[in-house]
Scaffold this motif. Structure first.
Motif, PDB file in Angstrom:
ATOM      1  N   ASN A  39       0.832  -1.205   0.000  1.00  0.00           N
ATOM      2  CA  ASN A  39       0.000   0.000   0.000  1.00  0.00           C
ATOM      3  C   ASN A  39       0.866   1.254   0.000  1.00  0.00           C
ATOM      4  OD1 ASN A  39      -1.686  -2.098   1.901  1.00  0.00           O
ATOM      5  ND2 ASN A  39      -2.936  -1.029   0.399  1.00  0.00           N
ATOM      6  N   ILE A  40       1.980   1.200   0.739  1.00  0.00           N
ATOM      7  CA  ILE A  40       2.897   2.338   0.833  1.00  0.00           C
ATOM      8  C   ILE A  40       4.314   1.825   0.629  1.00  0.00           C
ATOM      9  CG2 ILE A  40       3.865   4.074   2.390  1.00  0.00           C
ATOM     10  CD1 ILE A  40       1.174   4.600   3.452  1.00  0.00           C
ATOM     11  N   ALA A  48      15.348   8.987  -4.077  1.00  0.00           N
ATOM     12  CA  ALA A  48      14.801   7.647  -4.258  1.00  0.00           C
ATOM     13  C   ALA A  48      13.302   7.722  -4.542  1.00  0.00           C
ATOM     14  CB  ALA A  48      15.074   6.794  -3.023  1.00  0.00           C
ATOM     15  N   ARG A  49      12.617   8.649  -3.878  1.00  0.00           N
ATOM     16  CA  ARG A  49      11.183   8.835  -4.122  1.00  0.00           C
ATOM     17  C   ARG A  49      10.948   9.303  -5.563  1.00  0.00           C
ATOM     18  NH1 ARG A  49       7.186  12.428  -4.296  1.00  0.00           N
ATOM     19  NH2 ARG A  49       5.187  11.824  -3.416  1.00  0.00           N
ATOM     20  N   GLU A  50      11.761  10.292  -5.997  1.00  0.00           N
ATOM     21  CA  GLU A  50      11.641  10.783  -7.384  1.00  0.00           C
ATOM     22  C   GLU A  50      11.838   9.640  -8.377  1.00  0.00           C
ATOM     23  OE1 GLU A  50      14.310  14.035  -8.233  1.00  0.00           O
ATOM     24  OE2 GLU A  50      13.656  15.119  -6.446  1.00  0.00           O
ATOM     25  N   PHE A  51      12.802   8.765  -8.092  1.00  0.00           N
ATOM     26  CA  PHE A  51      13.071   7.620  -8.960  1.00  0.00           C
ATOM     27  C   PHE A  51      11.834   6.731  -9.073  1.00  0.00           C
ATOM     28  CE2 PHE A  51      14.323   3.143  -9.247  1.00  0.00           C
ATOM     29  CZ  PHE A  51      15.055   3.135 -10.422  1.00  0.00           C
ATOM     30  N   LEU A  61       1.286   9.585  -3.941  1.00  0.00           N
ATOM     31  CA  LEU A  61       0.766   9.487  -2.580  1.00  0.00           C
ATOM     32  C   LEU A  61       1.127   8.166  -1.899  1.00  0.00           C
ATOM     33  CD1 LEU A  61      -2.770  11.086  -3.038  1.00  0.00           C
ATOM     34  CD2 LEU A  61      -0.740  12.088  -1.969  1.00  0.00           C
ATOM     35  N   HIS A  62       1.603   7.190  -2.683  1.00  0.00           N
ATOM     36  CA  HIS A  62       1.926   5.873  -2.138  1.00  0.00           C
ATOM     37  C   HIS A  62       3.422   5.706  -1.893  1.00  0.00           C
ATOM     38  CE1 HIS A  62      -2.052   3.831  -3.057  1.00  0.00           C
ATOM     39  NE2 HIS A  62      -2.196   5.087  -3.417  1.00  0.00           N
TER      40      HIS A  62
END
Length: 182
Positions: A39-40, A48-51, A61-62
Motif C-alpha cells: 500500500n505504501i 529515491a522517491r523521485e526515482f 501518494l503511495h
C-alpha cells in the motif's frame, strides 16, 4: 491481503541502490496483470522517491521518503560514548556481487582506512560467493582489522557502532534497532 475480511495494509521498503532488481517496482500502464504491491513504499530520501515516482511510475501518494539516520556529531546514550576506550566497531553487510569488491577497492586505495576500527563482514552465502570471497581476501591482505563472522543479526547489531549496507534489508533492521547506518 486486500481480499481479507479486514484488509491488511502493507508497507514496502525500497533500497537506496537502484538496480535491475527494481524492475518489479515499475508500474506498466496498459497491462492486464497487476502484481501485488504494498500500500505504501518507504524510501531513503527524496531522490529515491523521485526515482520511484518518475521511472517507476508509482502513485506519488503511495511513496513516502522516510530517510535514514545521519549524524554530524557524536551521539549521546549509544555505544559511541565508549569510543574513547576502544576502536570503532563497523559491521559491513554483504549484499549484491559488487558491494564487497567496491569496499576492497576503497581499502586498497586507503590502506589505513580501518586503522582505528574493528570491521566484521557479515557474509551472505547464497550468491556470487567466489567474487565476494576474492574481495574479502583482498581486504584481509590489506588490513588485519577486517574479519568475517557469522552470528545472529541481533548479536551483530548489539556489537556494532556503525552498520555499512547497500542493498540488503538487514541495513533497515540496523536503522530500526538504533544503529548508525551508512
Amino acid at each position: 491481503c486486500a481480499e481479507a475480511p479486514r484488509p491488511i495494509r502493507t508497507v514496502g521498503y525500497a533500497h537506496a541502490a537502484h538496480t535491475s532488481c527494481h524492475l518489479a517496482l515499475r508500474a506498466r500502464p496498459g497491462t492486464s496483470s497487476k502484481p501485488p504491491h504494498p500500500n505504501i513504499i518507504l524510501t531513503t530520501g527524496p531522490k529515491a522517491r523521485e526515482f520511484l515516482v518518475g521511472w517507476g511510475r508509482q502513485q506519488p501518494l503511495h511513496v513516502v521518503a522516510v530517510g535514514s539516520p545521519r549524524y554530524l556529531s557524536r551521539l549521546k546514550g549509544h555505544q559511541t560514548e565508549a569510543l574513547n576506550d576502544r576502536p570503532l566497531r563497523i559491521l559491513a553487510f554483504d549484499g549484491l556481487w559488487f558491494e564487497l569488491p567496491m569496499l576492497a577497492n576503497m581499502l586498497e586505495e586507503r590502506p589505513g582506512l580501518f586503522a582505528a576500527a574493528e570491521v566484521v563482514i557479515r557474509p551472505y552465502s547464497f550468491a556470487w560467493q567466489k567474487v565476494k570471497d576474492r574481495a574479502i581476501a583482498r581486504m584481509m591482505r590489506v588490513s588485519d582489522r577486517v574479519r568475517v563472522q557469522s552470528d545472529s543479526l541481533a548479536n551483530h547489531l548489539r556489537w556494532c557502532d556503525v552498520a555499512l549496507f547497500g542493498t540488503t534489508s538487514a541495513g533497515v533492521q540496523a536503522m530500526l534497532s538504533g544503529c548508525l547506518a551508512i
